[in-house]
Design an enzyme around this catalytic site. Structure first.
Site, mmCIF file in Angstrom:
data_model
loop_
_atom_site.group_PDB
_atom_site.id
_atom_site.type_symbol
_atom_site.label_atom_id
_atom_site.label_comp_id
_atom_site.label_asym_id
_atom_site.label_seq_id
_atom_site.Cartn_x
_atom_site.Cartn_y
_atom_site.Cartn_z
ATOM 1 N N VAL A 17 0.837 -1.211 0.000
ATOM 2 C CA VAL A 17 0.000 0.000 0.000
ATOM 3 C C VAL A 17 0.871 1.260 0.000
ATOM 4 C CG1 VAL A 17 -1.792 1.281 1.237
ATOM 5 C CG2 VAL A 17 -1.872 -1.222 1.192
ATOM 6 N N VAL A 134 -11.375 -0.382 5.689
ATOM 7 C CA VAL A 134 -12.521 -1.252 5.397
ATOM 8 C C VAL A 134 -12.827 -1.222 3.898
ATOM 9 C CG1 VAL A 134 -14.915 -1.802 5.941
ATOM 10 C CG2 VAL A 134 -13.492 -0.672 7.649
ATOM 11 N N GLY A 136 -11.059 -1.708 1.087
ATOM 12 C CA GLY A 136 -10.120 -1.168 0.100
ATOM 13 C C GLY A 136 -10.520 0.166 -0.483
ATOM 14 N N ILE A 138 -13.303 1.146 -1.764
ATOM 15 C CA ILE A 138 -14.728 1.547 -1.734
ATOM 16 C C ILE A 138 -14.962 2.650 -0.706
ATOM 17 C CG2 ILE A 138 -17.105 0.744 -1.418
ATOM 18 C CD1 ILE A 138 -16.096 -2.108 -1.901
ATOM 19 N N GLY A 189 -0.803 -9.352 -3.682
ATOM 20 C CA GLY A 189 -0.726 -8.299 -2.645
ATOM 21 C C GLY A 189 -2.028 -8.103 -1.885
ATOM 22 N N GLU A 192 -3.024 -10.404 4.042
ATOM 23 C CA GLU A 192 -2.314 -9.761 5.151
ATOM 24 C C GLU A 192 -0.931 -10.400 5.287
ATOM 25 O OE1 GLU A 192 -3.630 -7.061 7.023
ATOM 26 O OE2 GLU A 192 -4.866 -7.228 5.259
ATOM 27 N N ASP A 203 -9.553 -10.637 9.815
ATOM 28 C CA ASP A 203 -9.535 -9.359 9.089
ATOM 29 C C ASP A 203 -10.972 -8.873 8.846
ATOM 30 O OD1 ASP A 203 -7.920 -7.385 7.225
ATOM 31 O OD2 ASP A 203 -9.583 -8.136 6.012
ATOM 32 N N LYS A 207 -12.960 -5.522 10.406
ATOM 33 C CA LYS A 207 -13.724 -4.565 9.590
ATOM 34 C C LYS A 207 -15.177 -4.515 10.060
ATOM 35 C CE LYS A 207 -10.716 -5.319 5.613
ATOM 36 N NZ LYS A 207 -10.387 -6.244 4.537
#
Ligand code: NDP
Ligand code: HSE
Length: 434
Positions: A17, A134, A136, A138, A189, A192, A203, A207
Protein backbone atom coordinates in the site's frame (compact mmCIF):
# COMPACT_ATOMS: atom_id res chain seq x y z
CA UNK A 1 -5.66 31.41 -1.81
CA UNK A 2 -2.88 28.86 -2.41
CA UNK A 3 -0.43 28.31 0.45
CA UNK A 4 3.14 27.84 -0.75
CA UNK A 5 4.60 26.23 2.38
CA UNK A 6 3.98 22.51 1.91
CA UNK A 7 2.17 20.25 4.35
CA UNK A 8 4.73 17.64 5.31
CA UNK A 9 3.77 13.97 5.28
CA UNK A 10 5.49 11.09 7.06
CA UNK A 11 4.82 7.76 5.37
CA UNK A 12 5.08 4.96 7.93
CA UNK A 13 5.46 1.77 5.88
CA UNK A 14 6.23 1.44 2.19
CA UNK A 15 5.03 -2.02 1.22
CA UNK A 16 2.12 -3.00 -1.05
CA UNK A 17 0.00 0.00 0.00
CA UNK A 18 2.67 2.52 1.06
CA UNK A 19 4.62 2.26 -2.21
CA UNK A 20 1.43 3.07 -4.16
CA UNK A 21 0.66 5.98 -1.82
CA UNK A 22 4.15 7.39 -2.50
CA UNK A 23 3.76 6.86 -6.25
CA UNK A 24 0.39 8.66 -6.44
CA UNK A 25 1.60 11.49 -4.18
CA UNK A 26 4.48 12.04 -6.56
CA UNK A 27 2.74 11.61 -9.90
CA UNK A 28 -0.38 13.59 -8.91
CA UNK A 29 1.42 16.24 -6.88
CA UNK A 30 0.08 19.17 -8.92
CA UNK A 31 -3.53 18.00 -8.79
CA UNK A 32 -3.28 17.29 -5.06
CA UNK A 33 -1.90 20.81 -4.51
CA UNK A 34 -4.86 22.33 -6.36
CA UNK A 35 -7.40 20.19 -4.51
CA UNK A 36 -5.95 20.84 -1.08
CA UNK A 37 -4.89 24.45 -1.51
CA UNK A 38 -1.26 23.73 -0.54
CA UNK A 39 1.43 21.33 -1.70
CA UNK A 40 1.82 18.03 0.21
CA UNK A 41 5.40 16.89 0.45
CA UNK A 42 6.66 13.41 1.27
CA UNK A 43 9.05 14.36 4.07
CA UNK A 44 10.15 10.92 5.29
CA UNK A 45 9.46 7.23 4.73
CA UNK A 46 9.85 4.78 7.61
CA UNK A 47 10.54 1.14 6.73
CA UNK A 48 12.04 -1.97 8.28
CA UNK A 49 14.62 -2.80 5.57
CA UNK A 50 16.43 0.39 4.53
CA UNK A 51 18.56 -1.24 1.84
CA UNK A 52 15.57 -2.46 -0.21
CA UNK A 53 15.35 -0.68 -3.59
CA UNK A 54 12.18 1.46 -3.71
CA UNK A 55 11.42 2.77 -7.16
CA UNK A 56 10.56 6.48 -7.35
CA UNK A 57 11.48 7.22 -3.74
CA UNK A 58 14.44 9.45 -2.89
CA UNK A 59 16.73 7.21 -0.75
CA UNK A 60 17.45 10.26 1.45
CA UNK A 61 13.84 10.05 2.73
CA UNK A 62 14.17 6.49 3.99
CA UNK A 63 14.61 5.86 7.70
CA UNK A 64 14.20 2.93 10.07
CA UNK A 65 13.50 5.29 12.98
CA UNK A 66 9.81 6.12 12.57
CA UNK A 67 9.61 7.62 16.06
CA UNK A 68 12.41 10.10 15.35
CA UNK A 69 10.71 11.04 12.07
CA UNK A 70 7.51 11.89 13.95
CA UNK A 71 9.37 13.80 16.64
CA UNK A 72 11.53 15.94 14.41
CA UNK A 73 9.07 18.84 14.54
CA UNK A 74 8.07 19.55 10.94
CA UNK A 75 5.56 16.75 10.16
CA UNK A 76 1.89 17.71 9.70
CA UNK A 77 0.30 14.37 8.72
CA UNK A 78 1.37 10.76 9.23
CA UNK A 79 0.15 7.91 7.02
CA UNK A 80 0.37 4.62 8.90
CA UNK A 81 0.53 1.65 6.51
CA UNK A 82 2.73 -0.69 8.54
CA UNK A 83 -0.11 -2.85 9.85
CA UNK A 84 -0.44 -4.93 13.02
CA UNK A 85 -0.70 -3.68 16.59
CA UNK A 86 2.85 -2.64 17.48
CA UNK A 87 4.73 -0.52 16.60
CA UNK A 88 1.74 0.99 14.73
CA UNK A 89 -0.15 1.85 17.95
CA UNK A 90 2.88 3.49 19.61
CA UNK A 91 3.66 5.44 16.43
CA UNK A 92 0.11 6.77 16.05
CA UNK A 93 0.16 7.80 19.71
CA UNK A 94 3.51 9.53 19.18
CA UNK A 95 2.08 11.31 16.15
CA UNK A 96 -0.83 12.71 18.19
CA UNK A 97 1.52 13.77 21.00
CA UNK A 98 3.48 15.72 18.41
CA UNK A 99 0.49 17.51 16.87
CA UNK A 100 0.34 15.24 13.80
CA UNK A 101 -2.97 14.07 12.30
CA UNK A 102 -3.11 10.45 11.17
CA UNK A 103 -4.42 8.52 8.19
CA UNK A 104 -4.32 4.74 8.72
CA UNK A 105 -5.32 1.59 6.82
CA UNK A 106 -4.90 -0.55 9.93
CA UNK A 107 -8.18 -2.34 10.67
CA UNK A 108 -6.61 -4.76 13.17
CA UNK A 109 -5.45 -1.87 15.34
CA UNK A 110 -8.62 0.20 14.93
CA UNK A 111 -10.84 -2.77 15.85
CA UNK A 112 -8.77 -3.41 18.95
CA UNK A 113 -7.94 0.10 20.13
CA UNK A 114 -10.13 2.44 18.10
CA UNK A 115 -11.73 4.02 21.16
CA UNK A 116 -8.39 4.96 22.76
CA UNK A 117 -6.97 6.23 19.47
CA UNK A 118 -10.06 8.35 18.78
CA UNK A 119 -9.84 9.75 22.32
CA UNK A 120 -6.17 10.63 21.81
CA UNK A 121 -6.92 12.35 18.49
CA UNK A 122 -9.73 14.34 20.08
CA UNK A 123 -7.65 15.27 23.11
CA UNK A 124 -5.00 16.78 20.84
CA UNK A 125 -7.50 18.36 18.43
CA UNK A 126 -6.35 16.20 15.52
CA UNK A 127 -7.80 13.92 12.85
CA UNK A 128 -7.80 10.13 12.68
CA UNK A 129 -9.07 8.97 9.26
CA UNK A 130 -9.20 5.33 8.08
CA UNK A 131 -11.26 4.89 4.92
CA UNK A 132 -8.75 2.32 3.62
CA UNK A 133 -9.19 0.11 6.68
CA UNK A 134 -12.52 -1.25 5.40
CA UNK A 135 -13.19 -2.58 1.89
CA UNK A 136 -10.12 -1.17 0.10
CA UNK A 137 -11.00 1.45 -2.49
CA UNK A 138 -14.73 1.55 -1.73
CA UNK A 139 -15.89 4.79 -0.13
CA UNK A 140 -17.78 3.30 2.82
CA UNK A 141 -16.48 4.66 6.12
CA UNK A 142 -17.02 8.31 5.15
CA UNK A 143 -20.49 7.75 3.57
CA UNK A 144 -21.59 5.87 6.68
CA UNK A 145 -20.00 8.34 9.08
CA UNK A 146 -21.02 11.51 7.27
CA UNK A 147 -23.54 11.04 4.43
CA UNK A 148 -25.77 8.73 6.51
CA UNK A 149 -25.26 10.62 9.78
CA UNK A 150 -28.86 11.84 9.66
CA UNK A 151 -30.38 8.40 9.03
CA UNK A 152 -30.70 5.26 11.15
CA UNK A 153 -28.75 2.24 9.90
CA UNK A 154 -30.37 -1.05 10.87
CA UNK A 155 -28.37 -3.64 8.95
CA UNK A 156 -25.09 -4.00 7.12
CA UNK A 157 -24.24 -7.14 5.16
CA UNK A 158 -21.35 -7.65 2.83
CA UNK A 159 -18.15 -9.16 1.58
CA UNK A 160 -15.32 -7.22 3.23
CA UNK A 161 -12.29 -9.41 2.64
CA UNK A 162 -10.75 -9.54 -0.81
CA UNK A 163 -8.42 -12.49 -0.23
CA UNK A 164 -11.14 -14.90 0.90
CA UNK A 165 -13.51 -13.76 -1.81
CA UNK A 166 -10.73 -14.38 -4.33
CA UNK A 167 -10.16 -17.90 -2.96
CA UNK A 168 -13.87 -18.81 -2.76
CA UNK A 169 -14.46 -17.42 -6.25
CA UNK A 170 -11.57 -19.48 -7.70
CA UNK A 171 -12.73 -22.64 -5.87
CA UNK A 172 -16.25 -22.14 -7.22
CA UNK A 173 -15.58 -20.97 -10.76
CA UNK A 174 -12.40 -22.86 -11.73
CA UNK A 175 -12.33 -25.68 -9.20
CA UNK A 176 -8.95 -24.38 -7.96
CA UNK A 177 -7.62 -25.79 -4.70
CA UNK A 178 -7.58 -23.68 -1.55
CA UNK A 179 -3.78 -23.39 -1.25
CA UNK A 180 -3.29 -22.60 -4.93
CA UNK A 181 -5.86 -19.78 -4.76
CA UNK A 182 -4.39 -18.41 -1.51
CA UNK A 183 -0.89 -18.35 -3.02
CA UNK A 184 -2.23 -16.38 -5.99
CA UNK A 185 -4.03 -13.87 -3.72
CA UNK A 186 -0.83 -13.43 -1.70
CA UNK A 187 1.26 -12.85 -4.82
CA UNK A 188 -1.23 -10.19 -5.95
CA UNK A 189 -0.73 -8.30 -2.65
CA UNK A 190 -4.24 -8.92 -1.30
CA UNK A 191 -3.40 -11.03 1.75
CA UNK A 192 -2.31 -9.76 5.15
CA UNK A 193 1.30 -10.25 6.28
CA UNK A 194 -0.04 -13.38 8.02
CA UNK A 195 -2.83 -14.68 5.75
CA UNK A 196 -4.36 -16.52 8.71
CA UNK A 197 -5.93 -13.13 9.46
CA UNK A 198 -7.79 -13.39 6.14
CA UNK A 199 -8.72 -17.07 5.92
CA UNK A 200 -9.73 -17.43 9.58
CA UNK A 201 -11.94 -14.35 9.34
CA UNK A 202 -10.01 -12.06 11.74
CA UNK A 203 -9.54 -9.36 9.09
CA UNK A 204 -13.24 -9.40 8.16
CA UNK A 205 -14.15 -9.42 11.87
CA UNK A 206 -11.98 -6.34 12.47
CA UNK A 207 -13.72 -4.56 9.59
CA UNK A 208 -17.10 -5.73 10.93
CA UNK A 209 -16.27 -4.24 14.34
CA UNK A 210 -15.34 -0.90 12.75
CA UNK A 211 -18.47 -0.82 10.57
CA UNK A 212 -20.76 -1.84 13.44
CA UNK A 213 -19.38 0.96 15.60
CA UNK A 214 -20.03 3.50 12.87
CA UNK A 215 -23.42 2.08 11.81
CA UNK A 216 -24.93 1.82 15.27
CA UNK A 217 -23.02 4.66 17.04
CA UNK A 218 -21.74 2.25 19.64
CA UNK A 219 -18.47 0.53 20.53
CA UNK A 220 -17.93 -2.90 19.05
CA UNK A 221 -14.57 -4.54 19.61
CA UNK A 222 -13.00 -7.37 17.66
CA UNK A 223 -13.81 -9.80 20.51
CA UNK A 224 -17.50 -8.87 20.26
CA UNK A 225 -17.71 -10.15 16.69
CA UNK A 226 -18.62 -13.81 16.21
CA UNK A 227 -16.10 -15.24 13.76
CA UNK A 228 -15.73 -18.35 11.61
CA UNK A 229 -13.14 -18.53 8.83
CA UNK A 230 -13.46 -20.22 5.45
CA UNK A 231 -10.74 -22.91 5.70
CA UNK A 232 -13.33 -25.66 6.20
CA UNK A 233 -15.32 -24.79 3.06
CA UNK A 234 -14.93 -27.76 0.70
CA UNK A 235 -15.68 -28.67 -2.90
CA UNK A 236 -18.58 -30.75 -1.51
CA UNK A 237 -20.03 -27.59 0.10
CA UNK A 238 -19.89 -25.80 -3.25
CA UNK A 239 -21.61 -28.80 -4.89
CA UNK A 240 -24.38 -28.66 -2.23
CA UNK A 241 -24.69 -24.91 -2.69
CA UNK A 242 -25.03 -25.35 -6.46
CA UNK A 243 -27.81 -27.90 -6.02
CA UNK A 244 -29.67 -25.25 -3.99
CA UNK A 245 -29.07 -22.52 -6.60
CA UNK A 246 -26.55 -20.85 -4.27
CA UNK A 247 -22.87 -20.06 -3.94
CA UNK A 248 -20.71 -19.59 -0.84
CA UNK A 249 -19.28 -16.26 0.36
CA UNK A 250 -17.59 -15.12 3.56
CA UNK A 251 -20.03 -12.54 4.89
CA UNK A 252 -19.93 -9.88 7.57
CA UNK A 253 -23.43 -9.24 8.95
CA UNK A 254 -24.27 -6.51 11.45
CA UNK A 255 -27.81 -6.11 12.73
CA UNK A 256 -29.70 -3.90 15.09
CA UNK A 257 -32.24 -5.97 17.10
CA UNK A 258 -35.91 -5.35 16.26
CA UNK A 259 -36.40 -3.65 19.66
CA UNK A 260 -33.38 -1.43 18.95
CA UNK A 261 -31.85 -2.34 22.33
CA UNK A 262 -28.89 -4.43 21.15
CA UNK A 263 -26.86 -5.35 18.09
CA UNK A 264 -25.24 -8.46 16.64
CA UNK A 265 -22.01 -8.70 14.65
CA UNK A 266 -20.82 -11.83 12.90
CA UNK A 267 -18.48 -13.11 10.20
CA UNK A 268 -18.87 -16.58 8.70
CA UNK A 269 -19.19 -18.39 5.39
CA UNK A 270 -22.76 -18.56 4.14
CA UNK A 271 -24.72 -19.85 1.19
CA UNK A 272 -26.39 -17.09 -0.78
CA UNK A 273 -28.74 -17.48 -3.75
CA UNK A 274 -27.25 -16.96 -7.21
CA UNK A 275 -29.97 -14.34 -7.73
CA UNK A 276 -28.50 -12.19 -4.91
CA UNK A 277 -26.12 -9.41 -6.08
CA UNK A 278 -23.43 -10.55 -3.61
CA UNK A 279 -23.18 -13.89 -5.43
CA UNK A 280 -21.69 -12.18 -8.48
CA UNK A 281 -18.92 -10.38 -6.57
CA UNK A 282 -15.80 -11.92 -8.10
CA UNK A 283 -12.09 -12.07 -7.35
CA UNK A 284 -10.87 -9.57 -4.71
CA UNK A 285 -13.87 -7.28 -5.09
CA UNK A 286 -15.93 -6.36 -2.03
CA UNK A 287 -19.58 -5.33 -1.81
CA UNK A 288 -21.53 -4.06 1.17
CA UNK A 289 -25.28 -3.56 1.58
CA UNK A 290 -26.32 -0.90 4.04
CA UNK A 291 -29.98 -0.77 5.06
CA UNK A 292 -31.04 2.52 6.56
CA UNK A 293 -34.47 3.54 7.79
CA UNK A 294 -35.01 6.48 5.42
CA UNK A 295 -32.50 5.75 2.63
CA UNK A 296 -33.56 2.11 2.14
CA UNK A 297 -31.00 -0.32 0.71
CA UNK A 298 -27.68 1.03 -0.53
CA UNK A 299 -24.97 -1.06 -2.15
CA UNK A 300 -21.28 -0.17 -2.15
CA UNK A 301 -19.10 -2.15 -4.56
CA UNK A 302 -15.51 -2.09 -5.77
CA UNK A 303 -11.95 -3.40 -5.41
CA UNK A 304 -11.51 -4.52 -1.80
CA UNK A 305 -7.75 -5.05 -1.68
CA UNK A 306 -4.50 -4.39 -3.52
CA UNK A 307 -1.93 -1.62 -3.49
CA UNK A 308 -3.37 0.98 -5.87
CA UNK A 309 -7.06 0.63 -4.86
CA UNK A 310 -6.17 0.91 -1.18
CA UNK A 311 -3.86 3.85 -1.86
CA UNK A 312 -6.81 5.61 -3.53
CA UNK A 313 -8.70 5.49 -0.22
CA UNK A 314 -5.59 6.62 1.70
CA UNK A 315 -5.09 9.57 -0.66
CA UNK A 316 -8.74 10.57 -0.27
CA UNK A 317 -8.20 10.72 3.48
CA UNK A 318 -4.93 12.60 3.01
CA UNK A 319 -6.72 15.30 1.01
CA UNK A 320 -9.51 15.56 3.62
CA UNK A 321 -7.09 15.75 6.55
CA UNK A 322 -4.85 18.25 4.74
CA UNK A 323 -7.88 20.47 4.03
CA UNK A 324 -8.85 20.26 7.70
CA UNK A 325 -5.30 21.28 8.70
CA UNK A 326 -5.43 24.32 6.47
CA UNK A 327 -8.86 25.26 7.85
CA UNK A 328 -7.51 24.67 11.39
CA UNK A 329 -10.41 22.30 12.00
CA UNK A 330 -10.97 18.56 12.29
CA UNK A 331 -13.41 16.10 10.77
CA UNK A 332 -15.97 14.11 12.75
CA UNK A 333 -14.58 12.02 15.60
CA UNK A 334 -15.94 8.82 17.10
CA UNK A 335 -19.71 8.71 17.68
CA UNK A 336 -20.44 6.01 20.26
CA UNK A 337 -23.19 7.55 22.31
CA UNK A 338 -25.75 4.69 22.11
CA UNK A 339 -23.68 2.17 24.09
CA UNK A 340 -25.71 -0.76 22.76
CA UNK A 341 -24.73 -4.21 24.03
CA UNK A 342 -23.57 -6.80 21.50
CA UNK A 343 -25.74 -9.94 21.78
CA UNK A 344 -24.19 -13.41 21.57
CA UNK A 345 -24.30 -15.48 18.39
CA UNK A 346 -26.94 -17.75 19.96
CA UNK A 347 -29.46 -14.91 19.59
CA UNK A 348 -28.93 -14.55 15.85
CA UNK A 349 -31.84 -15.86 13.79
CA UNK A 350 -31.13 -17.26 10.34
CA UNK A 351 -31.53 -20.35 8.11
CA UNK A 352 -29.23 -23.37 8.02
CA UNK A 353 -28.05 -26.00 5.56
CA UNK A 354 -26.96 -29.15 7.43
CA UNK A 355 -25.38 -32.13 5.75
CA UNK A 356 -25.48 -35.42 7.72
CA UNK A 357 -24.10 -38.90 7.11
CA UNK A 358 -26.81 -41.25 8.37
CA UNK A 359 -27.64 -44.95 8.48
CA UNK A 360 -29.69 -45.86 5.41
CA UNK A 361 -32.54 -47.68 7.16
CA UNK A 362 -36.22 -47.16 7.99
CA UNK A 363 -37.10 -44.58 10.65
CA UNK A 364 -33.91 -42.53 10.43
CA UNK A 365 -35.55 -39.61 8.67
CA UNK A 366 -38.31 -39.51 11.32
CA UNK A 367 -35.73 -39.64 14.11
CA UNK A 368 -33.77 -36.74 12.61
CA UNK A 369 -36.94 -34.70 12.00
CA UNK A 370 -38.05 -35.28 15.60
CA UNK A 371 -34.70 -33.99 16.89
CA UNK A 372 -35.14 -30.77 14.92
CA UNK A 373 -38.71 -30.41 16.19
CA UNK A 374 -37.68 -31.01 19.81
CA UNK A 375 -35.34 -28.02 19.58
CA UNK A 376 -37.92 -25.78 17.92
CA UNK A 377 -36.14 -25.75 14.56
CA UNK A 378 -38.57 -26.04 11.67
CA UNK A 379 -37.41 -27.92 8.56
CA UNK A 380 -37.93 -26.36 5.13
CA UNK A 381 -36.57 -29.12 2.86
CA UNK A 382 -34.92 -32.53 3.24
CA UNK A 383 -33.00 -34.43 0.59
CA UNK A 384 -31.73 -37.96 1.10
CA UNK A 385 -29.25 -39.63 -1.21
CA UNK A 386 -27.70 -43.10 -1.00
CA UNK A 387 -23.89 -43.05 -1.01
CA UNK A 388 -22.76 -43.30 -4.67
CA UNK A 389 -20.00 -45.76 -3.72
CA UNK A 390 -22.63 -48.00 -2.15
CA UNK A 391 -20.36 -48.53 0.84
CA UNK A 392 -22.27 -49.97 3.81
CA UNK A 393 -25.75 -48.81 4.45
CA UNK A 394 -25.11 -45.09 4.65
CA UNK A 395 -26.89 -42.15 3.11
CA UNK A 396 -26.31 -38.44 2.90
CA UNK A 397 -29.11 -36.35 4.37
CA UNK A 398 -29.31 -32.64 3.62
CA UNK A 399 -31.66 -30.57 5.76
CA UNK A 400 -32.44 -26.91 5.10
CA UNK A 401 -34.26 -25.17 7.93
CA UNK A 402 -36.56 -22.22 8.23
CA UNK A 403 -35.27 -19.28 10.28
CA UNK A 404 -34.24 -20.32 13.80
CA UNK A 405 -32.04 -18.97 16.59
CA UNK A 406 -28.40 -20.06 16.35
CA UNK A 407 -28.59 -21.47 19.90
CA UNK A 408 -31.49 -23.74 18.87
CA UNK A 409 -29.55 -24.98 15.86
CA UNK A 410 -26.47 -25.69 18.01
CA UNK A 411 -28.66 -27.68 20.45
CA UNK A 412 -30.13 -29.63 17.54
CA UNK A 413 -26.72 -30.50 16.13
CA UNK A 414 -25.45 -31.57 19.55
CA UNK A 415 -28.44 -33.92 19.91
CA UNK A 416 -28.05 -35.23 16.36
CA UNK A 417 -24.43 -36.15 17.04
CA UNK A 418 -25.62 -38.39 19.91
CA UNK A 419 -27.95 -40.44 17.69
CA UNK A 420 -26.58 -43.88 16.76
CA UNK A 421 -28.06 -43.50 13.32
CA UNK A 422 -26.20 -40.24 12.63
CA UNK A 423 -22.63 -41.21 11.72
CA UNK A 424 -21.38 -37.69 11.20
CA UNK A 425 -22.27 -34.04 10.65
CA UNK A 426 -20.49 -33.33 7.38
CA UNK A 427 -21.17 -29.59 7.29
CA UNK A 428 -23.30 -26.83 8.75
CA UNK A 429 -23.68 -23.64 6.78
CA UNK A 430 -25.89 -20.65 7.31
CA UNK A 431 -28.11 -19.54 4.43
CA UNK A 432 -28.39 -15.77 3.94
CA UNK A 433 -29.70 -13.24 1.50
CA UNK A 434 -33.14 -14.67 0.80
P1 NDP B 1 3.22 -4.74 3.67
O1 NDP B 1 3.65 -5.87 4.52
O2 NDP B 1 3.32 -4.87 2.20
O3 NDP B 1 4.01 -3.41 4.09
C1 NDP B 1 4.31 -3.11 5.41
C2 NDP B 1 5.34 -2.00 5.42
O4 NDP B 1 5.64 -1.66 6.77
C3 NDP B 1 6.68 -2.38 4.77
O5 NDP B 1 7.16 -1.32 4.01
C4 NDP B 1 7.60 -2.62 5.98
O6 NDP B 1 8.96 -2.31 5.71
C5 NDP B 1 7.04 -1.61 6.95
N1 NDP B 1 7.36 -1.95 8.33
C6 NDP B 1 7.16 -3.11 8.98
N2 NDP B 1 7.57 -3.00 10.26
C7 NDP B 1 8.03 -1.75 10.41
C8 NDP B 1 8.60 -1.01 11.48
N3 NDP B 1 8.77 -1.59 12.66
N4 NDP B 1 8.96 0.28 11.28
C9 NDP B 1 8.80 0.85 10.06
N5 NDP B 1 8.26 0.21 9.01
C10 NDP B 1 7.89 -1.06 9.18
O7 NDP B 1 1.71 -4.42 4.09
P2 NDP B 1 0.55 -3.77 3.21
O8 NDP B 1 1.07 -2.58 2.51
O9 NDP B 1 -0.14 -4.83 2.45
O10 NDP B 1 -0.49 -3.33 4.35
C11 NDP B 1 -0.25 -2.19 5.13
C12 NDP B 1 -1.50 -1.88 5.95
O11 NDP B 1 -2.58 -1.64 5.05
C13 NDP B 1 -1.98 -3.00 6.87
O12 NDP B 1 -2.59 -2.44 8.00
C14 NDP B 1 -3.03 -3.71 6.03
O13 NDP B 1 -3.97 -4.40 6.82
C15 NDP B 1 -3.67 -2.51 5.35
N6 NDP B 1 -4.37 -2.80 4.12
C16 NDP B 1 -3.77 -3.55 3.14
C17 NDP B 1 -4.42 -3.80 1.97
C18 NDP B 1 -3.84 -4.62 0.89
O14 NDP B 1 -4.55 -4.94 -0.07
N7 NDP B 1 -2.56 -4.99 0.96
C19 NDP B 1 -5.78 -3.28 1.74
C20 NDP B 1 -6.31 -2.49 2.84
C21 NDP B 1 -5.62 -2.26 3.97
P3 NDP B 1 9.81 -3.09 4.60
O15 NDP B 1 9.30 -2.62 3.28
O16 NDP B 1 11.20 -2.65 4.86
O17 NDP B 1 9.55 -4.53 4.85
N1 HSE C 1 -6.15 -8.64 3.35
C1 HSE C 1 -7.21 -7.73 3.13
C2 HSE C 1 -8.23 -8.34 2.20
C3 HSE C 1 -6.69 -6.45 2.53
O1 HSE C 1 -7.89 -9.34 1.55
O2 HSE C 1 -9.35 -7.86 2.13
C4 HSE C 1 -7.76 -5.39 2.36
O3 HSE C 1 -8.21 -4.94 3.60
Amino acid sequence: MMRTRPLKVALLGCGVVGSEVARIMTTHADDLTQRIGAPVELAGVAVRRPSKVREGIDPALITTDATALLKRGDIDIAIEVIGGIEPARALITTAFENGISVVSANKALLAQDGAALHAAAEQHGLDLYYEAAVAGAIPLVRPMRESLAGDKINRVMGIVNGTTNFILDKMDSTGAGYQEALDEATALGYAEADPTADVEGYDAAAKAAILAGIAFHTRVRLDDVYREGMTEVSAADFASAKRMGCTIKLLAILERAADGESVTARVHPAMIPLSHPLSSVREAYNAVFVEAEAAGRLMFYGPGAGGAPTASAVLGDLVAVARNKLAESTGPGESAYTQLPVSPMGDVVTRYHISLDVADKPGVLAQVATTFAEHGVSIDTVRQQGRPDGVGKEASLVVVTHRAPDAALSGTVEALRKLDTVHGVASIMRVEGE
